[in-house]
Design an enzyme around this catalytic site. Structure first.
Site, PDB file in Angstrom:
ATOM      1  N   ASP A 105       0.776  -1.078  -0.222  1.00  0.00           N
ATOM      2  CA  ASP A 105      -0.077  -0.036   0.166  1.00  0.00           C
ATOM      3  C   ASP A 105       0.951   1.336  -0.001  1.00  0.00           C
ATOM      4  OD1 ASP A 105      -2.335   1.532   0.370  1.00  0.00           O
ATOM      5  OD2 ASP A 105      -1.721   1.738   2.521  1.00  0.00           O
TER       6      ASP A 105
ATOM      7  N   ASP B 173       0.127   4.910   0.752  1.00  0.00           N
ATOM      8  CA  ASP B 173      -0.128   5.942   2.028  1.00  0.00           C
ATOM      9  C   ASP B 173      -0.177   5.177   3.349  1.00  0.00           C
ATOM     10  OD1 ASP B 173      -0.443   8.005   0.136  1.00  0.00           O
ATOM     11  OD2 ASP B 173      -2.263   7.740  -0.317  1.00  0.00           O
TER      12      ASP B 173
HETATM   13 MG   LIG Z   1      -2.691   3.332   3.515  1.00  0.00          MG
END
Ligand SMILES: [Mg+2]
Length: 187
Positions: free
Chosen positions: A13, A15
């Site tokens: 992922d 962020d």
């Molecule tokens: Mg995230």
């Protein structure tokens, strides 16, 4: 012979795993790499993982920023990784949001996590063996996407996770660096 050379991925992922997450990040000046990310990615590469970023970007669908801004930020991020000896094999993003998307972006997407579409595309487009792969995310939706795709190792980056979220993860870790520590211990 080729079947033995199918690669495995470490799905990341973006962020909250690679960079600080201020919410709807889209400006270069707001992009701050989290500590230890480059060294962790180099170690993951040494373990034989190709690095594949899978990121929900509903900020595009919501009209907060556009595809061009995302592309600019992505190109810069990949160059920073390259300068640090890290090759990002691919980046998948999903711009939709079923409720808040505007126009054509307002729809259910098989690619938006917790759905596994981005991981399945990586399998098909990059020749990734999902059963030998792993995922690192900071949301239970990341973990759910990995599980739905058949990825056996799904590591949740969290400080004090909800117990039900933690139960879905293979392990809870404090950072991407700690996630790669975990992979090294279990390889
Ligand atoms: Mg995230």
């Amino acid at each position: 012979m080729s079947s033995t050379r199918i690669s495995r991925a470490l799905f990341l992922d973006r962020d909250g795993v690679i960079n600080h997450d201020p919410g709807y990040l889209h400006r270069l000046e707001e992009f701050v790499f989290l500590g230890g990310v480059f060294a962790a990615c180099r170690r993951a590469q040494a373990l034989g993982y190709r690095l594949v970023v899978v990121t929900n970007q509903s900020g595009i669908g919501r009209g907060v920023y556009d595809e061009a801004a995302f592309a600019t930020l992505t190109a810069w991020m990949c160059e920073r990784f390259r300068e640090e000896g890290v090759e990002i094999a691919a980046i998948y993003h999903d711009p939709t949001h079923q409720a808040a998307g505007q126009g054509a972006y307002r729809r259910a997407s098989p690619d938006r996590k917790p759905a596994p579409g981005m991981l399945l595309r990586a399998r098909d487009e990059l020749g990734i063996d999902l059963r030998r792969s792993a995922l690192v995310g900071d949301s239970v939706h990341d973990i759910m996407a990995g599980r739905a795709a058949g990825v056996p190792v799904n590591l949740l980056v969290a400080q004090s996770p909800d117990a039900t979220d933690a139960a879905l993860a293979t392990a809870v870790v404090g950072s991407l660096a700690a996630a790669v520590d975990w992979l090294e211990r279990h390889s």
